[in-house]
Structures are given as C-alpha cells and as structure tokens.
Motif scaffolding. Structure first.
Motif, PDB file in Angstrom:
ATOM      1  N   ALA A   1      39.902  33.682  45.901  1.00  0.00           N
ATOM      2  CA  ALA A   1      41.236  33.243  45.472  1.00  0.00           C
ATOM      3  C   ALA A   1      41.359  31.722  45.550  1.00  0.00           C
ATOM      4  N   PHE A   2      40.805  31.134  46.619  1.00  0.00           N
ATOM      5  CA  PHE A   2      40.856  29.679  46.755  1.00  0.00           C
ATOM      6  C   PHE A   2      40.079  28.999  45.633  1.00  0.00           C
ATOM      7  N   ILE A   3      38.863  29.510  45.346  1.00  0.00           N
ATOM      8  CA  ILE A   3      38.026  28.890  44.319  1.00  0.00           C
ATOM      9  C   ILE A   3      38.698  28.990  42.957  1.00  0.00           C
ATOM     10  N   VAL A   4      39.283  30.154  42.662  1.00  0.00           N
ATOM     11  CA  VAL A   4      39.948  30.348  41.369  1.00  0.00           C
ATOM     12  C   VAL A   4      41.112  29.372  41.223  1.00  0.00           C
ATOM     13  N   CYS A   5      41.962  29.275  42.251  1.00  0.00           N
ATOM     14  CA  CYS A   5      43.104  28.360  42.194  1.00  0.00           C
ATOM     15  C   CYS A   5      42.646  26.916  42.064  1.00  0.00           C
ATOM     16  N   PHE A   6      41.602  26.566  42.811  1.00  0.00           N
ATOM     17  CA  PHE A   6      41.061  25.215  42.737  1.00  0.00           C
ATOM     18  C   PHE A   6      40.508  24.933  41.347  1.00  0.00           C
ATOM     19  N   GLY A   7      39.780  25.910  40.785  1.00  0.00           N
ATOM     20  CA  GLY A   7      39.202  25.741  39.465  1.00  0.00           C
ATOM     21  C   GLY A   7      40.259  25.574  38.382  1.00  0.00           C
TER      22      GLY A   7
ATOM     23  N   ILE B   1      27.651  33.859  48.466  1.00  0.00           N
ATOM     24  CA  ILE B   1      28.641  34.830  48.931  1.00  0.00           C
ATOM     25  C   ILE B   1      29.479  35.392  47.792  1.00  0.00           C
ATOM     26  N   ALA B   2      30.066  34.521  46.998  1.00  0.00           N
ATOM     27  CA  ALA B   2      31.005  34.971  45.968  1.00  0.00           C
ATOM     28  C   ALA B   2      30.708  34.419  44.595  1.00  0.00           C
ATOM     29  N   GLY B   3      29.890  33.371  44.486  1.00  0.00           N
ATOM     30  CA  GLY B   3      29.669  32.689  43.211  1.00  0.00           C
ATOM     31  C   GLY B   3      30.745  31.645  42.972  1.00  0.00           C
TER      32      GLY B   3
ATOM     33  N   LEU C   1      37.352  28.944  31.968  1.00  0.00           N
ATOM     34  CA  LEU C   1      36.631  30.192  31.722  1.00  0.00           C
ATOM     35  C   LEU C   1      35.918  30.674  32.972  1.00  0.00           C
ATOM     36  N   ALA C   2      35.242  29.756  33.653  1.00  0.00           N
ATOM     37  CA  ALA C   2      34.527  30.119  34.871  1.00  0.00           C
ATOM     38  C   ALA C   2      35.490  30.631  35.940  1.00  0.00           C
ATOM     39  N   SER C   3      36.635  29.983  36.068  1.00  0.00           N
ATOM     40  CA  SER C   3      37.632  30.412  37.042  1.00  0.00           C
ATOM     41  C   SER C   3      38.165  31.810  36.707  1.00  0.00           C
ATOM     42  N   SER C   4      38.384  32.052  35.410  1.00  0.00           N
ATOM     43  CA  SER C   4      38.879  33.361  34.974  1.00  0.00           C
ATOM     44  C   SER C   4      37.854  34.456  35.258  1.00  0.00           C
ATOM     45  N   LEU C   5      36.586  34.155  34.992  1.00  0.00           N
ATOM     46  CA  LEU C   5      35.529  35.129  35.264  1.00  0.00           C
ATOM     47  C   LEU C   5      35.457  35.444  36.751  1.00  0.00           C
TER      48      LEU C   5
END
Length: 251
Positions: free
Chosen positions: A234-240, A22-24, A110-114
């Motif tokens: 947004a959830f994945i980025v914050c979690f990462g 869905i989003a990566g 880095l992955a979260s930022s991407l």
C-alpha cells in the motif's frame, strides 16, 4: 553528488532490494529518489537498473532451494528474457530524452496500478495452485518477451508482471515467485551490459547502491514469507502514484 546524497542513495537501494524480493516494486522507490537527488530521468533510469542488479542476484540466492529440477526451464525462459531485455534497453537508449520524460509518468502509474492489483492476481493463482508438473504453453514465451522488453525499457513492477504471467502458465505460485527473481536477474544483467557500455550511468551512485541492493535483496528473500506485505504494498502504490503525479506536472 555529495556524500550525503550517496548515503541516501545507498539506504534507499538497500530498501528497494528488499522490496523487490518481498513484494516487488523497488524501482518505484529508488528511481524517483535518484531524480530527486538531481539526476535526469533517463540517467536515473539507467543508473537505477545497474544499481539494482546485485539485489536481484541476492533474491536468486535466497530462493535457491526452489530451483531444484528447473534448470532446463530456467535456461529456456532465460533466453527469452535476454532477447526481451536487450530490445527494451536498446529502445530506451534510442528514445529521445523528451519522449521518455513524457512516457515515464505513465509507466510509473502503470507499475503502481499493477502492484495494487497484485493481491487479486495472487489470490486467483493460489486457488488454482497445485504441485503437478506443468509444461510451458507457447503463449508464455510471447508474454515473457513482452514483459522483459518492458523490463529493459523501464522495469518498475516487472516482478509483479512476471509472477502473474508465470503463475497463470505454470499453476505453481511458489515456483512462479522464485522464477520471477531469476528472470528479473537475467533481464537486469542484460541492462547492466547495455547501459554500462552505452548508457549515461552515474557510477558513483552504483558504487554505493549496488552492494546495498545485494544485501537488501538477500535479506528480503529470506524474510519474504515471514512479514505482512499488504502495508508495504500500500505504501509503495501510494508513493508511486504521488511520483507519477509529480512527473506529470514536470512535463
């Protein structure tokens, strides 16, 4: 691991498989879960790579209609992904665990930022999107090789990188998204072979997480265009970011 730990790993793997389609960024969910369940960072990374492999295959099955007429392109790009994935996975296995422990928080950040920047890249690609046939520029092969080296070494948010690279090169966002799944699957297949033969894989986790990831990847590909991805991203980025901070503090 206890039966409860394996159940948790399976549930998270299914979610991660769906997120990848869905989003990566599914690795940003499963990898820290395995670390929290007691695996070392390198063991968690190789186990994560092997366990998520069926999820990528599920994503490919879901995008199958998009691959019509793309066989030769998939073969060409797939060969580059095989080479890059091999280099990255061998690099991981020959890197001291202590060095990986230092690098992995940076990779997670880095992955979260991407992943956070993905909407900006997608918006730009959509503005230049067209259905005209496009050749493959030479720089695409170089960029793809570097991306899949990263994918073989760690892999978090590899799909985000691939969509950006393919979209900029081919000017076809839907095709880029479909090819992302195919090339992620190729890279993951390489890591399965290398890590399976030479890595410290926790096969008990793989046994329960792999089929769960397959189901999640297929379902995610089928519903990728029907659900809003912004809240999930947004959830994945914050979690990462939180995971990255935690791993930094562990060094």
């Amino acid at each position: 691991m206890s039966a409860l730990d394996l159940l948790v790993a399976a549930a998270v793997a299914m979610i991660a498989g769906g997120i990848n389609s869905i989003a990566g960024g599914g690795s940003l969910i499963l990898f820290p879960t395995l670390v929290a369940l007691g695996l070392g960072t390198v063991e968690a990374n190789v186990t994560n790579s092997v366990a998520q492999w069926p999820g990528y295959l599920g994503g490919v099955a879901g995008f199958r209609p998009e691959y019509r007429g793309q066989r030769s392109r998939i073969v060409r790009l797939g060969l580059v992904a095989v080479l890059g994935g091999t280099v990255g996975s061998v690099l991981l296995l020959t890197t001291p665990t202590e060095a990986f422990d230092v690098v992995v928080p940076v990779l997670v950040l880095l992955a979260s930022s991407l992943l956070a920047l993905q909407p900006l890249v997608t918006a730009r690609l959509r503005r230049q999107d067209d259905d005209a046939a496009a050749g493959d520029p030479v720089w695409l092969y170089v960029a793809l090789f570097l991306a899949t080296v990263y994918g073989g070494y760690f892999g978090g948010a590899l799909g985000v990188i691939l969509v950006g690279v393919l979209g900029l090169a081919l000017h076809r966002l839907k095709l880029a998204n479909a090819l992302k799944s195919a090339l992620s699957a190729v890279t993951a297949s390489v890591t399965v072979v290398v890590f399976g033969l030479f890595g410290d894989v926790h096969w008990g986790v793989v046994a329960v997480a792999a089929p769960a990831g397959l189901l999640g990847g297929f379902v995610g590909a089928r519903i990728a265009t029907r659900i809003p991805t912004a809240p999930l991203r947004a959830f994945i980025v914050c979690f990462g970011v939180a995971v990255s901070v935690y791993l930094f503090l562990r060094i």
